[in-house]
Design a protein around this motif. Sequence first.
Motif, PDB file in Angstrom:
ATOM      1  N   GLY A  19       8.545   7.487   1.567  1.00  0.00           N
ATOM      2  CA  GLY A  19       7.349   7.650   0.758  1.00  0.00           C
ATOM      3  C   GLY A  19       6.982   6.385   0.011  1.00  0.00           C
ATOM      4  O   GLY A  19       5.833   6.185  -0.365  1.00  0.00           O
ATOM      5  N   CYS A  22       4.950   1.256   0.973  1.00  0.00           N
ATOM      6  CA  CYS A  22       3.564   0.836   1.085  1.00  0.00           C
ATOM      7  C   CYS A  22       3.384  -0.320   0.117  1.00  0.00           C
ATOM      8  O   CYS A  22       3.363  -0.145  -1.081  1.00  0.00           O
ATOM      9  N   TYR A  43     -11.983  14.262  -4.929  1.00  0.00           N
ATOM     10  CA  TYR A  43     -11.979  15.511  -4.170  1.00  0.00           C
ATOM     11  C   TYR A  43     -12.733  16.614  -4.889  1.00  0.00           C
ATOM     12  O   TYR A  43     -12.827  17.726  -4.430  1.00  0.00           O
ATOM     13  N   TRP A  57     -13.248  17.560   4.085  1.00  0.00           N
ATOM     14  CA  TRP A  57     -13.491  16.604   3.000  1.00  0.00           C
ATOM     15  C   TRP A  57     -14.734  15.809   3.349  1.00  0.00           C
ATOM     16  O   TRP A  57     -14.695  14.957   4.225  1.00  0.00           O
ATOM     17  N   LYS A  81      -8.147   2.289  11.326  1.00  0.00           N
ATOM     18  CA  LYS A  81      -7.987   3.703  10.999  1.00  0.00           C
ATOM     19  C   LYS A  81      -8.169   3.894   9.498  1.00  0.00           C
ATOM     20  O   LYS A  81      -7.744   3.059   8.708  1.00  0.00           O
ATOM     21  N   GLU A  83      -7.244   5.979   6.206  1.00  0.00           N
ATOM     22  CA  GLU A  83      -6.341   6.971   5.636  1.00  0.00           C
ATOM     23  C   GLU A  83      -6.883   7.371   4.277  1.00  0.00           C
ATOM     24  O   GLU A  83      -6.987   6.545   3.377  1.00  0.00           O
ATOM     25  N   LYS A  86      -6.353  11.073  -2.051  1.00  0.00           N
ATOM     26  CA  LYS A  86      -7.071  11.835  -3.073  1.00  0.00           C
ATOM     27  C   LYS A  86      -6.975  11.140  -4.430  1.00  0.00           C
ATOM     28  O   LYS A  86      -5.904  10.709  -4.839  1.00  0.00           O
ATOM     29  N   PHE A  95      -4.277   3.437  -9.014  1.00  0.00           N
ATOM     30  CA  PHE A  95      -3.902   3.363  -7.598  1.00  0.00           C
ATOM     31  C   PHE A  95      -4.298   2.017  -6.994  1.00  0.00           C
ATOM     32  O   PHE A  95      -3.646   1.530  -6.077  1.00  0.00           O
ATOM     33  N   ARG A 100      -1.587   1.173  -4.089  1.00  0.00           N
ATOM     34  CA  ARG A 100      -1.498   2.403  -3.302  1.00  0.00           C
ATOM     35  C   ARG A 100      -2.681   2.519  -2.351  1.00  0.00           C
ATOM     36  O   ARG A 100      -2.560   3.040  -1.266  1.00  0.00           O
TER      37      ARG A 100
END
Lengths: 282, 597
Positions: A19, A22, A43, A57, A81, A83, A86, A95, A100
């Motif tokens: 997790g 990144c 969201y 979404w 791509k 990704e 939220k 973030f 992130r």
Amino acid sequence: MKRFLQGVALTFCFVMLLGTVCFAGATYDKVNKDGVVQVGLMYNSIPAAYFNDNNEWVGFDVDIAEEVVRRIGGQMGKELKVERVKLNNKTRISFLTSGRIDMSTANMTHKRERDRTIDFSITYFFDGQKILAKKGRFTKHEDFVGKKISSMQGTTSEKNAINLLKKLGDPNAEKNVISYQDEPSCFLALQQDKVAGWSTDSTILLGYAAKEPGKYELVGDFFSDEPYGIGLPQDDSAWRDAVNFAIQDMWSDGTYMNIYNKWYGPDTLYYFPMTEKIEMWP
Amino acid sequence: MRSSKHFAQQFGIITAIVLVFYAVFSHADFGYKFYWAVLYEVNPTYKEIFGYWLLRGLQLTVEISLISTGIALFMGTIFGIARLSTFKPTYYLATGYVEFFRNTPLLVQLFFWYFAFPLALPETIRIFLNEHNYEFWAATLGLGIYTGSFVAEIVRAGIQAIPHGHVEAALSSGLTRAQLLRFVILPQAFRVIIPPLGSEFLNNMKNSSLAMTIGVAELCWQSQQIESFTFRGFEATSAASIIYLSLSLSISVVMNTINHHLKIGQDKQLTLVDRFLALLFRPFYLLGTAVYLILRHLKKRFNLGEYAPQHEEAVFASVWSRTAAIIWNWMGYCAKIIFVCLFIAVIGLAIYAAYSFNWGIIWKNLPSLLIWTFPHGGQGEIFYGLGGLTMSIIIAGIALLASFFIGLVFGLGRLSNNALISTPSVLYIEIIRGNPLIMVIFWVYFFSPIVTGMQIDVFWSATIAFTIFSGAYLAEIVRAGVSAIPHGQVEAATASGLNYVQVMRKVVLPQALKIMIPAIVGQFISLFKDTSLAYIIGVFELTTIAQTLNNRLMIYPFEIYTTIAVLYFICCYSMSMVANHLEQKYTPTRRTARSAG
């Protein structure tokens, strides 16, 4: 039992590590290498980014972000791509600073105070702040002096609303602006007369007012400009250029207005006429 | 009794830890520049000193905590006694209150009181409420009612702890039931319940931080406000944490002192703190004595109680007392009938409300509430788009498993005689337990990117926060469990040549674990309820999904909030049944007591 617990503990450690993989770094190079862009989206914001009846979404910000990423892919000569990550009002800036996400398309007004921490793209959407109230009760901003107004904590509209009340001579301006954690709470408070008005960017207000047509109206004029920019990591000009060029290209070939009309055009519930022009560099 | 040398050692170690932290934070480079001045300088952009904001928040936190504590004590005493009633409707009502409010998250309850409840009131009352700071009162009442359900259980247990012989003795010596309660049961019961009551009040203070979700500008809210104005989340959160910690510490000192004073039959060694607090409580004590003296004087003056009647008067008095008894009985019946009517009315209202629900909406959205978009989640979504109730359970499960090991290490560490081991354990346990969960969530959330230089998914951020939080509580459970094992066993095991690890592994822990199991299940239940707080950083668990659905549907808040309350309740209640079952299975003394009684 012991074996089992050991197994679970090991798995837990492993998943934790996964997790956390990144990294923050030079965003442009990272995207070029991985072929993936982490896009932050709200969201809970209608019609910018929300979950529709089928739990998909969707929204204006979602379409804009997808299109921007597609065009950056074009600049790089590969398919990128997306990704989706939220975001809410608490996480949309941190973030970015922590790496992130690579861009945040999240109703974010370009403010100088924010610009100290993160960077912004050119303005991709022009909004302004208004006050929503029950129909027929108020006619001008002065009517709200001494009344309560709801807003969302950690937003520019919260500060603007306090300043407006102060300017109009409300001694309890700070107490009269009640800040909730999300838009649904703000609207619910207005719906139940806990507050006389809800103040935020007008398109958000339109989105909610459309839920019960004829019951709400926007009162008074815009009292602040809210130019939305795509939030970007600080000090990464290659990445910022790529995003800016993508927005400008979208504008010049008409894709932007197509997306705009899909969400804010005359045939939609959230009709909001386009009056400005996106900044163009020859 | 630990020696003063031990305390000196502890003090030294704490100082050392603080110094190390200071050195690390002032010199190491996390890619984040600490700027503590944000709390006390006049901010150039906003022309305000943000430290004042925290103090204003503190004032509200204290007000909410004090008033809601009063409400909780009142509700708890009434419903705790009512739970022991032999009159069935009273018992049902009290049990319903206790079970429902204990087994749903406070966050959901606050949303209910603030957003849903006023809809059931007439327009005029609603307007009146909205004009009179309803945010504050909804938070305070909601908190009081929530804590009251815990206090009720404590009061019930306290009353049941009184030997039945006392009750029989009091009744046979002619006391009425009211007198029995007033002079025999409550004074003893309160002594038993003061320690758990104290920790409940502590929880109550910490829970007041949830008022931020309905727009009350208390301490936690203010710290987030500073964050949103300055993006100095770390500094603001730390400052608020320290304030919460000092509040918690003062509450526990006060509760400890009261506890110490009320203890019967133990030699009281008064510490300096005790003496100081006794001085503080002196006025209340004097006031109480004065009231008592005045009452006694009045009683004498009007010859109440000690009155020797003449013959005719005696006849009259006996007739009068018989009539009074009959009237009293009838009044009792009337009260019961009225009570039953009210009870039926409440149930009727609930059924009517359920009947007028839009069930179609609930059915249509139930799958979303349970699993969200699983397994059709988008790219990069955790667990294929899993969310809702399942997500809440997963978070609670992972956090419990991980925190069990943390709890084991720190619980045993705290019991260690080595100050180098015990002091960090004490620090960890007390610092975490002294802070609201929301603060721990913010801490992990703001702190982890500073230390690691990267941001983990909010799901993991929340799970880590829950783990750290619940680890401190499990450590205390472990400590209690291990302390309950007779010391002779440890000595015997050591004497037979086992080393520390073997003693723990083979002798102490297997037994202690049995004692701990009910408490661990209890911890799991509260952990599960607490997952609702992950809503604040946008984890897609049950409460967030409910908000998102509510956002889309707009006009069905009652349906949505009731549904999630019921979902939480079903899960928590079934777990608490398991806990009860385990408690009976693993507590031999209680089982024999029950079969004997």
